[in-house]
Design an enzyme around this catalytic site. Structure first.
Site, short mmCIF file in Angstrom:
data_model
loop_
_atom_site.label_atom_id
_atom_site.label_comp_id
_atom_site.label_asym_id
_atom_site.label_seq_id
_atom_site.Cartn_x
_atom_site.Cartn_y
_atom_site.Cartn_z
N LYS A 185 13.05 8.53 41.64
CA LYS A 185 14.36 8.62 42.28
C LYS A 185 14.33 7.83 43.59
CE LYS A 185 17.75 12.01 43.98
NZ LYS A 185 18.03 13.46 44.16
N CYS B 103 20.12 20.47 48.31
CA CYS B 103 20.98 19.70 49.21
C CYS B 103 22.44 20.14 49.17
CB CYS B 103 20.87 18.21 48.91
SG CYS B 103 21.38 17.72 47.24
N CYS C 39 17.20 18.10 51.12
CA CYS C 39 16.74 18.69 49.87
C CYS C 39 15.60 19.68 50.04
CB CYS C 39 16.32 17.59 48.90
SG CYS C 39 17.63 16.39 48.55
N LYS D 153 16.32 7.11 38.31
CA LYS D 153 17.61 7.17 39.00
C LYS D 153 17.56 6.31 40.27
CE LYS D 153 20.74 10.46 41.25
NZ LYS D 153 20.93 11.84 41.74
#
Length: 326
Positions: A196, A123, A131, A249
């Site tokens: 994520k 990204c 990405c 995350k």
């Protein structure tokens, strides 16, 4: 009152020494991974407006920061690159002289004992900010894997100790594992961004890494913040495919997820204390609304308590000083 039957739990809180003796969770500077943004150019040290105290650093300024990190006893850094030029397929991500590759060689030559983690994504290097490979308005999964494998191998060749793929393409762990093994890097571990979420907490990072998507969003490949069981499916996939660490995350709003992952896998779990979490604390501290030291150490301790073995955090340098009493 003396006839009431109750437990006297306060007995173990009578002094600071006693409290420390029975403390269940311990935060150490050795737990920290410090994120760094490396940019092409010369004599660049740009403070990120939305992340006070965090900088974009050119290679000639990088070792100043690394020297401080090493002196504080922080054992590891993770590198994010900001190239001078971008294109549709993120060529700079896997170029032998890419900015992360150059930074890795520089750090390992000067501080060979410092663990260098390379963020493995496209990204920051694509002109569309997604990405993976884009066709129309779609991010294509399998063609993206080929470029991610090339990126991982290039980073390993430059001396990265750990590969950390953050792209959330299906099959990215097994593709990278097979690619690294075939290239002779069987010994290089993969720290997978396994869980994520498509989170609003990433805003300041996108300022720092110049990686905001130019159209749409990342919700077709990052996870829905409302989902819990999906996190376990993602984690399980990465374990089976050969990951060595699993990242959750963001961290602070997902402590329940972190505990679920820790309870269900045997691999080390890494919390990513992301940019938005950092920036909120910094803004409140600068306005005098909170005690920054106490808030940061409490927040990082909560991540350890929730199951994190390691923590990626922009607070790492300050927290290391505070833990040493400085």
């Amino acid at each position: 009152m003396t006839q009431l039957q109750f437990r006297r739990n306060r007995r173990l809180r009578n002094s600071s020494t006693l409290r420390s003796m029975v403390r269940e969770t311990h935060l150490r500077k050795e737990d920290f991974i410090y994120p760094l943004f490396v940019i092409e150019g010369e004599n660049v040290k740009n403070e990120i407006n939305s992340m006070p105290g965090i900088y974009q650093l050119s290679l000639d300024r990088l070792l100043e920061e690394i020297k401080e990190v090493h002196a504080l006893g922080i054992p590891s850094v993770i590198l994010f690159g900001i190239p001078a030029e971008k294109d549709a397929v993120g060529t700079g991500a896997y170029a032998a002289e890419g900015i992360v590759q150059q930074a890795t060689r520089l750090i390992k030559e000067a501080y060979p004992d410092l663990v260098v983690i390379a963020d493995t994504c496209l990204c920051e290097y694509t002109d569309h900010g997604h990405c993976g490979v884009v066709h129309g308005d779609k991010v294509l999964n399998d063609p993206s894997l080929d470029l991610l494998v090339k990126t991982a191998i290039s980073q390993a060749e430059a001396g990265a100790d750990i590969i950390a793929p953050s792209n959330m393409m299906d099959g990215f762990v097994i593709a990278i594992r097979q690619g690294l093994d075939a290239a002779g890097f069987e010994h290089i571990p993969i720290m997978s961004y396994a869980v994520k979420y498509a989170s609003a907490y990433y805003g300041p990072f996108r300022d720092a890494a110049d990686s905001a998507p130019q159209f749409g969003d990342r919700k077709t490949y990052q996870m829905d913040p409302a989902n819990r069981m999906e996190a376990l499916r993602e984690a399980e996939s990465d374990v089976v495919e050969g990951a060595d660490f699993l990242i959750v995350k963001p961290a602070l709003s997902y402590l329940d997820i972190m505990r679920d992952v820790k309870n269900n896998v045997l691999l080390p779990v890494v919390a990513y204390n992301v940019s938005g979490e950092y920036s909120m604390v910094k803004a409140a501290a600068q306005n005098g609304w909170i005690n920054e030291k106490e808030i940061v150490l409490e927040t990082l301790t909560s991540m350890k308590r929730a199951g994190a073995d390691l923590i990626m955090t922009y607070h790492a340098k300050d927290a290391a000083r505070w833990l040493e009493g400085n």
